[in-house]
Design a protein around this motif. Structure first.
Motif, mmCIF file in Angstrom:
data_model
loop_
_atom_site.group_PDB
_atom_site.id
_atom_site.type_symbol
_atom_site.label_atom_id
_atom_site.label_comp_id
_atom_site.label_asym_id
_atom_site.label_seq_id
_atom_site.Cartn_x
_atom_site.Cartn_y
_atom_site.Cartn_z
ATOM 1 N N GLY A 215 34.720 -39.044 -15.433
ATOM 2 C CA GLY A 215 33.754 -39.043 -14.168
ATOM 3 C C GLY A 215 34.367 -39.645 -12.867
ATOM 4 O O GLY A 215 34.504 -38.825 -11.856
ATOM 5 N N HIS A 216 35.221 -40.926 -13.170
ATOM 6 C CA HIS A 216 35.915 -41.284 -11.923
ATOM 7 C C HIS A 216 37.000 -40.467 -11.315
ATOM 8 O O HIS A 216 36.944 -39.894 -10.374
ATOM 9 N N PRO A 217 37.984 -40.105 -12.304
ATOM 10 C CA PRO A 217 38.894 -39.149 -11.855
ATOM 11 C C PRO A 217 38.232 -37.761 -11.256
ATOM 12 O O PRO A 217 38.583 -37.309 -10.289
ATOM 13 N N VAL B 113 35.272 -48.626 -14.648
ATOM 14 C CA VAL B 113 34.463 -49.607 -15.104
ATOM 15 C C VAL B 113 33.274 -49.996 -13.876
ATOM 16 O O VAL B 113 32.439 -50.485 -14.178
ATOM 17 N N HIS B 114 33.886 -49.575 -12.440
ATOM 18 C CA HIS B 114 32.866 -50.126 -11.352
ATOM 19 C C HIS B 114 31.683 -49.360 -11.450
ATOM 20 O O HIS B 114 30.749 -49.610 -10.790
ATOM 21 N N HIS B 115 31.379 -48.324 -12.426
ATOM 22 C CA HIS B 115 30.223 -47.547 -12.498
ATOM 23 C C HIS B 115 29.243 -48.352 -13.309
ATOM 24 O O HIS B 115 27.997 -48.122 -13.292
ATOM 25 N N PHE B 116 29.605 -49.513 -14.009
ATOM 26 C CA PHE B 116 28.734 -50.095 -15.148
ATOM 27 C C PHE B 116 29.299 -51.615 -14.963
ATOM 28 O O PHE B 116 29.298 -52.250 -15.972
#
Ligand code: HEM
Ligand SMILES: [Cu+2]
Lengths: 209, 656
Positions: free
Chosen positions: B283-285, B332-335
């Motif tokens: 998701g981040h890429p 990991v910045h999403h959680f």
């Protein structure tokens, strides 16, 4: 401006020459594309491996690898698959010498070995399931069946594909196109072999240890 | 029998909601209308031969564009439904479960079925022309990618009237998305819709990587390549590394749901957080996959409309490549709130902030390109100028979110919603719209009307700030995302009302654009030169719209901005070398296999959604048959004779 940036390339080739060159380029292009596909397939397996490693110990009180894996079974599978990789190498060798029948013969041997491998795997799975070790028993078994099964599925698809190529070879002989196809399937086959080595190590060897 | 049928129909079709009955009627009527028009004007053969079986990258690009605009409409309607519900406290317009479905379909559609295809539209339309190539590396695969996307999107959208929509959020976190909590078919639609189109996206990544590496015009070094093509290269690499993770993640979720496995369940040793990790590793890429091409577009536009070479070309290339690598190390910045520990969170906080550096480099390069340039405020440039401040603010709030301890406050609040819409709309959507305005004459041979375009531009932009700036404040006031209603006592009413007004302004902007397109089809300024903006790269050296073989003779390139250099040389009297003799052009034949194979995927997907094994197997067998049919096909190319090329070029007023 010292020079013109866009001038029309005049290649000065005869049309026929150009056609042959284009054909050659195209086959090379397809092989490059297949290499990149293999990179993506590698990542596919990499993700499955990661999931397996995380869940390896999550047996939820159910059977673990040590109890389930049978050494003779997976060693036999390994030998069969490694041999098939070798015979697919022999097929490529025969192709390079222009020996079509020999090529077909080695491909057939490779496919047969592949089919044996799949047969072994299916019976292994069936046996485990019969003992109650099904995919829904524990996270460990979910990861095991999915990882090993995905590899088995790859081999099975490879068998269909290899048969199709053998039919084309019989019909058309060794041409630039069929040559590329044989090259690509043998790449694929070696790749599956390499993945199996990791499976053998990470799943089976580390499982029984 | 009859009652059985009735029972089946009442679970198979979504019932009970007047909004959906309305949609049912609209769908049936539209389908009838389309079939009628095609039959009445005897257009079926034309449609099949010219479009549905085409392997021409330009036509595939246009089909992507149409589909993505339709999806923008659907996603936009979803957004307006939500904003209507939230405009004031205690509104009874949408119920909680319906609201859940709508934010899920809105998010999924906007990213996977709007942004991705719009991006692929521009890849297809622009890249081969920019490279001086006659097509992509694998035209057949390209058509297949499109149809996989198309049928995947169809499958996903079908859930709206058949079976029920997914409602576990755009990333379908387990355990909510597991059988235990979502026993309906909605999540299956989610999985298979994305899975089928995802295979297509992966193939597109491979296709464009090879195209860029291998199909450039003779003499075009990588470091002479236009920046849009560079951005596509960078995005293709990210697609190749990220999409396999998505494929597996969704497959595992499906194995859980379908075979009762325990990858992500709460029981039997499953680990739901593993899903969250995996999905964000894709998701981040993914968010960089969609924004990097927008950066490429801005670079082309800034340079063209400032009449200057791009400032810092090399740093532009390197910053894109650095972003594409870094984007794999920030997931990991999403959680942060997962509680991985201070060390892990620190690593991901720093890697996230580090992305700000190459991004800042790009912003400065665009500004320096404009500095002392002769700026023309045409539509593409307007959107580019609007992007810069918008993205700077969005990036700054992103860095705020990246401060891990502070994120414990912002997490899943409206502050986050405002942040990601600011980068997704201000960065991605503005960029693609700028690209569409810029390359529109190349696709269709006419410009889009300036005046209507200005109206659209201002309503979109004002609407954007009116809609999303209040949401930052709402986040601080404690409003969390995915709430379907709130009380008067919260004090959120005024800002929410303002926000909803802004959303409708953006909707009006979209209507202006539809109007603009319809108007310009008839009255838009025609492009007879092929180079309406006095631009710099090779796509502008050929007629608009480009002939099917693109370049009558393959250009030879020796520097950056090749077409600009050529024009300079011609002006200086050093005309190009006389055109050499034409040669027959090698072209791929059209094929019906891509659309048929993708349709079989649709059948298989539908079967899996409802656990109808017979149907799934039939679909997969169909797919296999198509693959074999293609493998046994040897007669796949043909040559365009020289006479025909001459005739075509003459019809554009270009004698050879
Ligand atoms: C046209 C303007 C848009 C408006 C008014 C809008 C509005 C909204 C609203 C109201 C939500 C739900 C917030 C919540 O209840 O949690 C939402 C969520 C979302 N939007 Fe948008 N949106 C717009 C455009 C876009 C675009 C262009 C994209 C992507 C390219 C996008 C991606 C998302 C995503 C990923 C979510 C999260 C869905 C979820 O919570 O699972 N939106 N948007
Ligand atoms: Cu991120």
């Amino acid at each position: 401006m010292a020079h013109t940036a866009v001038h029309q390339a005049s290649r000065g080739q005869t049309a026929a020459h150009a056609h042959a060159a284009e054909h050659h380029d195209q086959e090379g292009l397809k092989i490059l594309g297949f290499w990149i596909f293999l990179v993506t397939d590698c990542l596919l397996f990499g993700t499955l491996f990661a999931a397996y490693v995380v869940l390896r110990t999550h047996t939820d009180g159910g059977p673990n690898g040590k109890e389930l894996f049978e050494v003779p079974g997976f060693v036999a599978e390994t030998f069969i698959l490694l041999t098939s990789s070798f015979t697919s190498g022999l097929a490529a060798l025969a192709m390079n010498q222009g020996k079509r029948n020999q090529l077909l013969g080695w491909l057939a041997v490779t496919a047969l070995l592949g089919a044996c491998f799949v047969g072994f795997e299916v019976s292994e799975f069936a046996k485990m399931a019969g003992e109650g070790a099904t995919i829904s028993r524990s996270a460990f078994l979910s990861a095991f069946f999915t990882l090993v099964g995905t590899h088995g599925l790859h081999v099975s698809l490879g068998l269909v594909w290899m048969t199709a190529i053998m039919l084309q070879l019989r019909r058309r002989g060794i041409t630039a196109v069929t040559r590329r196809k044989v090259f690509v399937i043998s790449l694929y086959w070696h790749f599956l072999d390499a993945v199996w080595i990791f499976l053998f190590t990470v799943v089976y060897l580390m499982g029984v240890m | 029998m009859l009652t059985k049928l009735k029972d089946f129909a009442s679970t198979f079709f979504v019932t009970g909601d007047p909004l959906i009955y309305g949609a049912d009627v609209a769908i049936v009527l539209t389908t009838i209308a389309i079939v009628f028009v095609l039959t009445y004007f005897k257009k079926w053969t034309w449609l099949w031969k010219e479009w549905l079986t085409s392997v021409d990258h330009k036509k595939i690009g246009i089909m992507y564009l149409i589909a993505s605009l339709l999806m923008l409409f659907r996603g936009g309607v979803d957004a307006l439904l939500m904003r209507t519900q939230l405009a004031l406290p205690n509104i009874q317009f949408l119920q909680a479960d319906h609201y859940n479905e709508i934010f899920t379909t809105h998010g999924t559609i906007m990213i996977l079925f709007m942004a991705m295809p719009m991006m692929f539209a521009l890849f297809n339309i622009v890249v081969p022309l920019q490279l001086g190539a006659r097509d992509v590396a694998y035209p057949f695969l390209n058509a297949l990618s499109f149809w996989l996307f198309f049928f995947g999107a169809m499958l996903f959208n079908l859930s709206f009237v058949i079976g029920g929509s997914p409602d576990a959020g755009w990333l379908s976190y387990p355990p909510l998305s597991e059988m235990s909590h979502s026993p309906g078919v909605g999540e299956n639609f989610y999985i298979w819709g994305i899975q089928i189109s995802g295979i297509g996206s992966l193939a597109t990544g491979i296709n464009f990587l090879v195209t860029i590496l291998k199909m450039r015009a003779p003499g075009m070094k990588l470091m002479n390549m236009p920046l849009f093509s560079w951005s596509v290269l960078s995005t293709s690499v990210m697609i190749i590394f990220a999409f396999p993770i998505l494929t597996i993640t969704l497959a595992l979720l499906f194995v859980d749901r379908f075979l009762g496995a325990h990858f992500f369940t709460m029981t039997a040793g499953g680990n739901p957080m593993m899903y969250v990790n995996l999905i964000w590793m894709w998701g981040h890429p993914e968010v960089y996959i969609v924004v990097i091409p927008a950066f490429g577009i801005y670079s082309e536009i800034v340079s063209t409309f400032s009449k200057k070479k791009i400032f810092g070309y090399k740093s532009m290339v390197f910053s894109m490549m650095i972003i594409s690598v870094l984007s794999f190390f920030t997931w990991v910045h999403h959680f942060f709130t997962m509680g991985a520990g201070a060390d892990v969170n620190t690593f991901f906080a720093i890697s996230t902030m580090a992305i700000g550096i190459p991004t800042g480099v790009k912003i400065f390069n665009w500004l320096f390109t404009m500095f002392r340039g002769r700026i023309q405020l045409k539509q593409p440039m307007l959107w580019t100028l609007a992007f810069i401040p918008c993205f700077v603010v969005g990036g700054a709030t992103g860095v705020m979110l990246a401060v891990a301890p502070a994120d414990y406050q912002y997490h899943n609040s409206y502050f986050l919603i405002a942040h990601f819409h600011q980068v997704l709309i201000g960065g991605v959507v503005f960029g693609y719209l700028a690209g569409i305005y810029y390359w529109w004459p190349k696709m269709f041979g006419f410009k889009l009307d300036e005046k209507l375009g200005k109206w659209a531009f201002w309503t979109w932009n004002i609407g954007f700030y009116v809609c999303f700036m209040p949401q930052y404040a709402l986040g601080f006031m404690g409003m969390t995302r995915r709430v379907y209603t709130y009380g008067w006592d919260m004090g959120w009413a005024p800002l929410n009302l303002v926000s909803s007004i802004g959303a409708f302004l953006m909707g009006i902007g979209f209507i202006f654009q539809v109007w603009q397109i319809s108007y310009s089809i008839k009255y838009g300024e025609r492009d007879t030169t092929g180079d309406p903006w006095n631009a710099r790269t090779l796509e502008w050296s050929i007629p608009s719209p480009a002939p099917m073989y693109n370049f009558a003779t393959v250009p030879h390139v020796s520097e950056q901005d090749a077409w600009w250099a050529e024009k300079q040389a011609r002006e200086a009297g050093k005309r190009a070398a006389a055109a050499p003799a034409l040669e027959p052009i090698h072209m791929p034949k059209n094929s019906g296999i891509p659309i048929i194979m993708a349709a079989f995927w649709f059948v298989a997907g539908f079967g899996f959604v409802f656990s109808w094994i017979w149907m799934a197997v039939a679909g997969l067998l169909g797919v296999a048959a198509c693959l074999l049919a293609r493998s046994f096909q040897y007669d796949t190319d043909y040559y365009i004779p020289v006479d025909e090329i001459k005739r075509t070029e003459a019809s554009f007023g270009r004698g050879i």
